[in-house]
Scaffold this active site. Structure first.
Site, PDB file in Angstrom:
ATOM      1  CB  CYS A 291      -2.343   0.037   7.959  1.00 40.81           C
ATOM      2  SG  CYS A 291      -1.084   1.274   8.304  1.00 40.81           S
TER       3      CYS A 291
ATOM      4  CD  GLU B  84       9.728  -1.722  13.407  1.00 38.43           C
ATOM      5  OE1 GLU B  84      10.213  -0.983  12.535  1.00 38.43           O
ATOM      6  OE2 GLU B  84       9.564  -2.941  13.245  1.00 38.43           O
TER       7      GLU B  84
ATOM      8  CG  ASN C 183      -0.424  -0.135   2.502  1.00 45.22           C
ATOM      9  OD1 ASN C 183       0.612  -0.770   2.679  1.00 45.22           O
ATOM     10  ND2 ASN C 183      -1.034   0.481   3.476  1.00 45.22           N
TER      11      ASN C 183
ATOM     12  CD  GLU D 230       5.156  -1.005  11.808  1.00 47.87           C
ATOM     13  OE1 GLU D 230       5.063  -0.764  10.593  1.00 47.87           O
ATOM     14  OE2 GLU D 230       5.906  -0.375  12.565  1.00 47.87           O
TER      15      GLU D 230
HETATM   16  P1  NAD Z   1      -0.081  -9.289   3.098  1.00 47.17           P
HETATM   17  O1  NAD Z   1      -0.058  -9.797   4.490  1.00 47.17           O
HETATM   18  O2  NAD Z   1      -0.941  -9.986   2.114  1.00 47.17           O
HETATM   19  O3  NAD Z   1       1.380  -9.301   2.465  1.00 47.17           O
HETATM   20  C1  NAD Z   1       2.446  -8.599   3.049  1.00 47.17           C
HETATM   21  C2  NAD Z   1       3.737  -9.263   2.678  1.00 47.17           C
HETATM   22  O4  NAD Z   1       3.808 -10.547   3.291  1.00 47.17           O
HETATM   23  C3  NAD Z   1       3.941  -9.482   1.197  1.00 47.17           C
HETATM   24  O5  NAD Z   1       5.267  -9.176   0.875  1.00 47.17           O
HETATM   25  C4  NAD Z   1       3.660 -10.970   1.046  1.00 47.17           C
HETATM   26  O6  NAD Z   1       4.310 -11.558  -0.053  1.00 47.17           O
HETATM   27  C5  NAD Z   1       4.230 -11.493   2.336  1.00 47.17           C
HETATM   28  N1  NAD Z   1       3.749 -12.814   2.759  1.00 47.17           N
HETATM   29  C6  NAD Z   1       2.522 -13.343   2.591  1.00 47.17           C
HETATM   30  N2  NAD Z   1       2.464 -14.573   3.159  1.00 47.17           N
HETATM   31  C7  NAD Z   1       3.677 -14.821   3.701  1.00 47.17           C
HETATM   32  C8  NAD Z   1       4.248 -15.917   4.410  1.00 47.17           C
HETATM   33  N3  NAD Z   1       3.550 -17.005   4.703  1.00 47.17           N
HETATM   34  N4  NAD Z   1       5.538 -15.817   4.810  1.00 47.17           N
HETATM   35  C9  NAD Z   1       6.266 -14.714   4.553  1.00 47.17           C
HETATM   36  N5  NAD Z   1       5.786 -13.657   3.860  1.00 47.17           N
HETATM   37  C10 NAD Z   1       4.500 -13.699   3.445  1.00 47.17           C
HETATM   38  O7  NAD Z   1      -0.464  -7.743   3.218  1.00 47.17           O
HETATM   39  P2  NAD Z   1      -0.741  -6.739   2.016  1.00 47.17           P
HETATM   40  O8  NAD Z   1      -2.024  -7.159   1.384  1.00 47.17           O
HETATM   41  O9  NAD Z   1       0.475  -6.583   1.181  1.00 47.17           O
HETATM   42  O10 NAD Z   1      -0.944  -5.351   2.797  1.00 47.17           O
HETATM   43  C11 NAD Z   1      -2.161  -4.955   3.304  1.00 47.17           C
HETATM   44  C12 NAD Z   1      -2.255  -5.298   4.790  1.00 47.17           C
HETATM   45  O11 NAD Z   1      -1.187  -4.683   5.484  1.00 47.17           O
HETATM   46  C13 NAD Z   1      -3.508  -4.757   5.456  1.00 47.17           C
HETATM   47  O12 NAD Z   1      -3.982  -5.717   6.363  1.00 47.17           O
HETATM   48  C14 NAD Z   1      -3.014  -3.534   6.209  1.00 47.17           C
HETATM   49  O13 NAD Z   1      -3.792  -3.154   7.312  1.00 47.17           O
HETATM   50  C15 NAD Z   1      -1.671  -3.989   6.625  1.00 47.17           C
HETATM   51  N6  NAD Z   1      -0.803  -2.847   6.920  1.00 47.17           N
HETATM   52  C16 NAD Z   1      -0.483  -2.569   8.217  1.00 47.17           C
HETATM   53  C17 NAD Z   1       0.313  -1.457   8.511  1.00 47.17           C
HETATM   54  C18 NAD Z   1       0.681  -1.101   9.927  1.00 47.17           C
HETATM   55  O14 NAD Z   1       1.529  -0.241  10.096  1.00 47.17           O
HETATM   56  N7  NAD Z   1       0.082  -1.715  10.923  1.00 47.17           N
HETATM   57  C19 NAD Z   1       0.797  -0.659   7.464  1.00 47.17           C
HETATM   58  C20 NAD Z   1       0.438  -0.981   6.154  1.00 47.17           C
HETATM   59  C21 NAD Z   1      -0.348  -2.092   5.890  1.00 47.17           C
END
Ligand code: NAD
Length: 503
Positions: free
Chosen positions: A305, A484, A172, A271
């Site tokens: 997020c 963090e 995002n 996060e």
């Molecule tokens: P996602 O969890 O689908 O993917 C994030 C990353 O994790 C990607 O690089 C993906 O390839 C990797 N991944 C997926 N499965 C994995 C596994 N089993 N092992 C290791 N890596 C793996 O998230 P997304 O769709 O890219 O992002 C959106 C999500 O992120 C939303 O839930 C949002 O709320 C959250 N988010 C949180 C924050 C925060 O600061 N709390 C900030 C931004 C986004």
């Protein structure tokens, strides 16, 4: 910081050249050895951007080995001043290629250049300068300890880098959220292996060019592309020689990574997702509350997020609030990233659009009233292949409806009236998530009282997305583990050891 004009940015529609991504391992760009790759499509119009190689165990092994070698080599021997000066040069290097980063980020995400040029790219660069002071001024504790023989002992603490950090980042805010982790990790002397989101591979790759250009030793910053399960993400987080894992993404993915991190007992910093509430009291400045909620619900097409998906409005101003937010949502202009008039871009991918539209359908099935939006907008022919959805507002869903409890991550929110402060607090805290909240009121005592009871990592009062990077950032409940930012980054990115000297 330099002011960058969009007038200098090449229109994306004219950037016909294919951009194939590459892994960046030990200072070298490589396609790796798996022979597997995927196609990266632009969510604006569905056009092909280029291909991305999928990393396997061999690429992850090579990157982790390079990162360890860098720790044992020149990087590990640098003074903190040399190291942080080099990172300041990385920040300058990103700014020097501002338009390249901007174009790459907007191609991958489809977000408006007006947004990425004042948030994603400048803040992405600033993350390399932000932690300089923290790294240079690390303070530790020292105790004088009495001993039975009367000579005493001195106990002091040392902080050293944790080692090789795996950085798993989302799509995002690709550059910003990746450098938010890489910046402190490197400033505090670690090395990193980054696995960017499969949706947004370009800026992480481009950063490798900047690292080489400013002379960051090879192996300090590595990038391996791939997916999560049974791909580079899983291989990296399972790797026994990774010393810590920092992850931003969905809560469910966090659960999987935590299981992977259990092998070898590696610490994690998470996060995660949110279902963030806003509470609008009748005494709020409605202009401010509307302006803030417009941004928190719709900016980046709702893919933030910290964004608001639940709005609780005190009954006397409910109708006025709904009417004004509706008018704001309907005035948002959907369009191409390079058009300065664009207020909202597409979602990141067709796959994500399918998920968001499933919630749009579910909202109606569950009895919500659609105030505005709720579907796919009519776009000009050349944009019909894009991942467009309408900004959407609902009212009237029950408190246990899916759209009120599950993270949608789209340009949408549900608005519900409330009658008492207690009720608003209970509703705001009613999901398993605990990332962020926004409270809108002109009553000073109420603002502090309610903010203190929000079960979240960050609560804004009369604002949203106003961030001081020295503060602790993270989520409560299912929204994260650890904090963090500023000195709080020391907890994860350094290992503390106690030295006990008998005098
Ligand atoms: P996602 O969890 O689908 O993917 C994030 C990353 O994790 C990607 O690089 C993906 O390839 C990797 N991944 C997926 N499965 C994995 C596994 N089993 N092992 C290791 N890596 C793996 O998230 P997304 O769709 O890219 O992002 C959106 C999500 O992120 C939303 O839930 C949002 O709320 C959250 N988010 C949180 C924050 C925060 O600061 N709390 C900030 C931004 C986004």
């Amino acid at each position: 910081m330099a002011v960058h004009s969009l007038a200098n940015a090449k229109p994306l529609s004219q950037s016909a050249a294919r951009r194939d991504a590459a892994h960046f391992i030990d200072g070298v760009f490589t396609q790796g050895s798996t022979g597997r790759s995927w196609q990266n499509f632009c969510p604006v119009d569905g056009s092909l951007i280029g291909t991305v190689p999928e990393g396997g165990r061999a690429e992850v092994d090579a990157a982790v080995a390079a990162a360890h070698a860098a720790l044992d080599g020149e990087w590990g021997r640098m003074t903190v001043v040399q190291r942080t000066d080099m990172l300041a040069a990385v920040a300058d290097g990103i700014n020097a290629r501002f338009n390249d980063f901007l174009e790459a980020e907007c191609l991958d995400t489809g977000k408006p250049m007006s947004l990425a040029s004042h948030i994603d790219i400048p803040r992405g660069a600033a993350n390399f300068k932000m932690f300089t002071d923290v790294a240079k001024t690390i303070a530790t504790e020292c105790f004088q300890t009495p001993t039975p023989d009367g000579t005493g002992a001195l106990n002091y603490a040392l902080r050293r880098p944790r080692g090789v950090i795996a950085v798993i980042s989302p799509w995002n805010l690709p550059l910003l959220l990746m450098t938010w982790k890489v910046g402190p990790a490197l400033a505090l002397g670690n090395t990193v292996v980054v696995k960017p989101s499969e949706e947004t591979p370009l800026t992480a790759t481009l950063l490798g060019e900047v690292m080489n250009a400013v002379g960051v030793p090879k192996g300090v910053y590595n990038v391996v592309h791939g997916f999560g399960p049974e791909s580079a993400g899983e291989f990296l987080t399972q790797h026994p020689k990774v010393n810590g894992i920092t992850f931003t993404g969905e809560t469910r993915t966090g659960e999987a990574i935590m299981r992977q991190a259990a092998h070898g007992i590696r610490p994690v910093s998470f996060e995660l997702g949110g279902k963030n509430p806003a509470i609008v009291f009748a005494d709020a400045d409605l202009d401010k509350a509307i302006e803030g909620t417009m941004r928190s619900a719709f900016s980046n097409c709702g893919q933030v997020c910290l964004g608001t998906e639940r709005v609780y409005v005190e009954r006397p101003v409910f109708d006025a609030f709904v009417a004004r937010l509706k008018a704001g949502a309907e005035a948002l202009r959907l369009g191409r990233p390079e058009d300065p008039a664009t207020g909202i871009g597409p979602l990141v991918s067709q796959e994500h659009r399918t998920k968001v539209l499933s919630y749009y359908r579910k909202a109606v099935e569950e009895g919500a009233t659609v105030v505005t939006g709720g579907g796919v907008p009519k776009m000009p022919a050349e944009l019909e292949g894009g991942a467009w959805v309408e900004p959407t507002i609902w009212i009237g869903a029950s408190d246990d409806a899916a759209i009120v409890n599950e993270e949608i991550f789209g340009p949408c929110c549900h608005i519900r009236p409330f009658d008492t402060e207690e009720e608003a607090i209970r509703l705001a805290n009613s999901t398993p998530y605990g990332l962020a909240a926004a409270v809108w009121t002109e009553n000073l005592s109420r603002a502090h009282r309610v903010a203190a009871r929000m079960e979240v990592g960050i609560c804004w009062v009369n604002s949203w997305f106003l961030r001081d990077l020295r503060t602790a950032f993270g989520g409560a409940k299912a929204s994260g583990i650890g904090r963090e930012g500023g000195v709080h980054s020391l907890e994860f990115y350094t290992e503390i050891s106690n030295v006990c000297v008998k005098l």
